[in-house]
Design an enzyme around this catalytic site. Sequence first.
Site, PDB file in Angstrom:
ATOM      1  CB  ALA A   1      17.436  36.369 -21.060  1.00  0.00           C
TER       2      ALA A   1
ATOM      3  CD  GLU B   1      29.829  26.472  12.849  1.00  0.00           C
ATOM      4  OE1 GLU B   1      28.903  27.286  12.640  1.00  0.00           O
ATOM      5  OE2 GLU B   1      30.968  26.633  12.402  1.00  0.00           O
TER       6      GLU B   1
ATOM      7  CB  CYS C   1      31.116  28.141  15.941  1.00  0.00           C
ATOM      8  SG  CYS C   1      29.664  29.103  15.496  1.00  0.00           S
TER       9      CYS C   1
END
Length: 367
Positions: free
Chosen positions: A156, A53, A86
Amino acid sequence: MQLNVAMRSALSLAKKGLGMCYPNPSVGCIILDKYNNLIGLGNTSKTGRPHAEEVALTNLVGNPKGGTAVITLEPCAHKNNNNLSCTELLINAGISHVVIPILDPDKRTHGKGVKLLKKSGIKVSVGSYKDEALDINYGFYSRIKYNRPLVSLKLASSLDGKIAIKTGESKWITGEVARLHGHSLRASHDAILVGINTVVKDNPSLDCRIKGLEKYSPVKVVVDSNLKIPLSSKVLKNLKDHPVIIWTKKNNIKSTKKDKLIRMGVSIIELKQRNKKLVLLEGLNALAKKGFNRILVEGGSNISASLIESNLIDNVYLYRNGIFIGDDGLSSVGKYKLKNLSLAKRFKLKDTRILDGDVLEEWKLIN
Ligand SMILES: NC(=O)c1ccc[n+]([C@@H]2O[C@H](COP(=O)([O-])OP(=O)(O)OC[C@H]3O[C@@H](n4cnc5c(N)ncnc54)[C@H](OP(=O)(O)O)[C@@H]3O)[C@@H](O)[C@H]2O)c1
């Protein structure tokens, strides 16, 4: 700009900062003027402050009076070293509407930001894009609510679910594009965790090697009950820039290796053992205490099995190549004691994509 478009943009901004601003959540913020023109945007800064913000309000290209702030998390209500919160910044800027998907789980703010805004006559809309916002900041949420970070498992594997051939060789099962994608996963997590056998057999560096993102390489965590880690391991190079934490068993007090590692700059976390294995949840609790929100597990087989057995995996990233390795290869997940199928943890498919010759599937735990 429509509010739903603004929220989707704010969510993209939030996603961009993952792995870069822990212990804070990664938040995105869009400021619209009273005609709904975009006049400011921001996401949480690299060190966690300033918040999204403040970044957005500092770089405005128009007048925010009577405007709307679209933010991916409730704005904070607590001050930081006498700087305004904020919530106060939004009130002072003259914003008249704040749109947020979820409340901040942090007790210092939870509901208080919304209350303060409403008290100042600001309209507050809560709830749209809730699932997406929670998904992005699940690591932060999990750390605050459950005292453990989000844990993603990266595999993987071959078509038949193997991660190494009989000899232990695993470089490389997947292709270059998939491996590069794996490096971007590293950058979006706060720490990367591997078992000691993976360090000994593969000697990986575990860094993010995407140009420009090297500095976002995660902290490395090695699970090593008996401090078997070779001092020449690649993970122990450049400890100043790429810190390493070793989880080891308690009462290794007389270990000269431990002293040596500490002198080199390695952090040691001692954990309880159960059935001669370290209690991984205790390690995750210790990482949560240090502010880590997102952990990426890169094997091997035994660590993955223990984490699944303990119900500690939230997401799976499965990179699969079109080869078969066969039953004498190493399974992506080692043995664990599943007594019947109804007890198996189930994941749902979240996304799938082709990465050149590989397929990436993203799976998410069904709670
Ligand atoms: N293709 C891929 O994606 C991929 C990725 C990573 C690894 N790999 C392959 O996987 C192989 C290594 O896997 P691995 O299963 O042998 O070993 P690992 O999972 O890397 O390490 C297991 C070791 O961690 C320690 N440990 C401590 N607490 C534990 C706990 N609670 N649960 C499990 N382990 C615990 C134990 O050693 P101590 O008792 O000594 O502590 C254990 O033997 C290598 O061949 C590597 O190439 C493949």
